[in-house]
Design an enzyme around this catalytic site. Sequence first.
Site, short mmCIF file in Angstrom:
data_model
loop_
_atom_site.label_atom_id
_atom_site.label_comp_id
_atom_site.label_asym_id
_atom_site.label_seq_id
_atom_site.Cartn_x
_atom_site.Cartn_y
_atom_site.Cartn_z
N CYS A 1 -1.11 -17.30 -17.76
CA CYS A 1 -1.41 -16.80 -19.11
C CYS A 1 -1.27 -15.28 -19.17
CB CYS A 1 -2.80 -17.23 -19.55
SG CYS A 1 -3.03 -19.01 -19.65
N ASP B 1 -12.89 -7.92 -20.66
CA ASP B 1 -12.75 -9.31 -20.27
C ASP B 1 -13.31 -9.44 -18.85
OD1 ASP B 1 -11.87 -11.71 -19.18
OD2 ASP B 1 -9.75 -11.39 -19.62
#
Length: 402
Positions: free
Chosen positions: A360, A194
């Site tokens: 998140c 990511d």
Amino acid sequence: MNRQDDFAMLQRQENGAPLAYLDSASTSQKPTVVLEAMRAFYQKSNANVHRGNYQLAEEATEAYEGARKTIADALKVPSSTIIFTKSTTDGLNLVAQSFALSEVQPGDEILLTVAEHHANLLPWQRVAQQKGARLRFVDLNANGEIDWAAFEKKLNQKTKLVAFAHVSNVLGSVAPVKALTRLAHAYGATVVVDGAQAIGHFPVDLKDLDVDFYAFSGHKALGPTGIGVLYGKSALLEEMAPVQLGGEMIETVTKTSATFAKSPFKFEAGTPNIAGAIGLARAMTYLEEIGLSQIEKEEQGLLSYALKELAKLPEIVIYGPLSAARRSGLIAFNVRGVHPHDVGTILDMDGLTLRAGQHCAQPLMTALGVSSTLRLSFSVYSQKEEIDRLILSLKRVLEVFS
């Protein structure tokens, strides 16, 4: 020249004070050149791509594929390995659905870290549930970095896939991607990274890193929303089946069957976000015009100064590495005894935009023993004076809640 002059949004006033935008990890502001590039496409070259054989369509296709090449060149990889997506989340889900669901088998293991953004956790949860695989997690060390020993210890012949963030979106810690990838590959595991918080902050050479997949979003790297990139090694992309089916991603179609185009086209069904791709490419060239090594140097200076000034306030708790050299782009912190949302509200009154919340990353919040944090994050337009304003405002917070 003040680089903030390149960003119309940064001329805005908030509650009578100049806007100090310190939430770039959530989304970055866009330089005028990016907005102009997108506007020019719509005003002068707007047509669908890969379809028409008239001049306007050819211009649009050339601009779209030129954007792909610009991004590929910046990352040191072939254009055929760059797939346009909606976002980092979209790219990671594509890997999960198109690659992992066919590769992962019952009893296999997927290795993650406890610090992952939900976008790099939930897709693997679903794969594990659907395939009967096991999720394993690497804890962080006391500095908020991936524990190398724990990472290597949890790798084994059952490890099918390893996924981690290049830069933690909460702790700012930078993963040693190349070294971790080498370890994972030694066990035959596929590596998914990511890169949402890395692109636009320092040079990224995907060929050198040798990762199998790498995803990032345009909107965090001075580009528009709704556009992202998934890089994948050519051999893997050729083996993968498309997830979305439709126009312009095929070679042939009959009433009962179809054959698909080669990568990247088979993964881009329908009309793509043409203007978004053009805008992202212009953002990448804007970053390269400044120089990503220069950007990294400037952000290291801001991080070092901010860490030093925050540490002078005994009520401040900083999460992640205390050395600027071991982090990138952002700092998460709390004020003892004051909820982050209350702090954020007062900062906003002073024209300072910081994110307050769980970012998140709920499993990481649990690991840190907190419900949420404040997050200060930088980009190319951030300035030392904004840190000084933040420190003054935090002192006001301490006075209010004393």
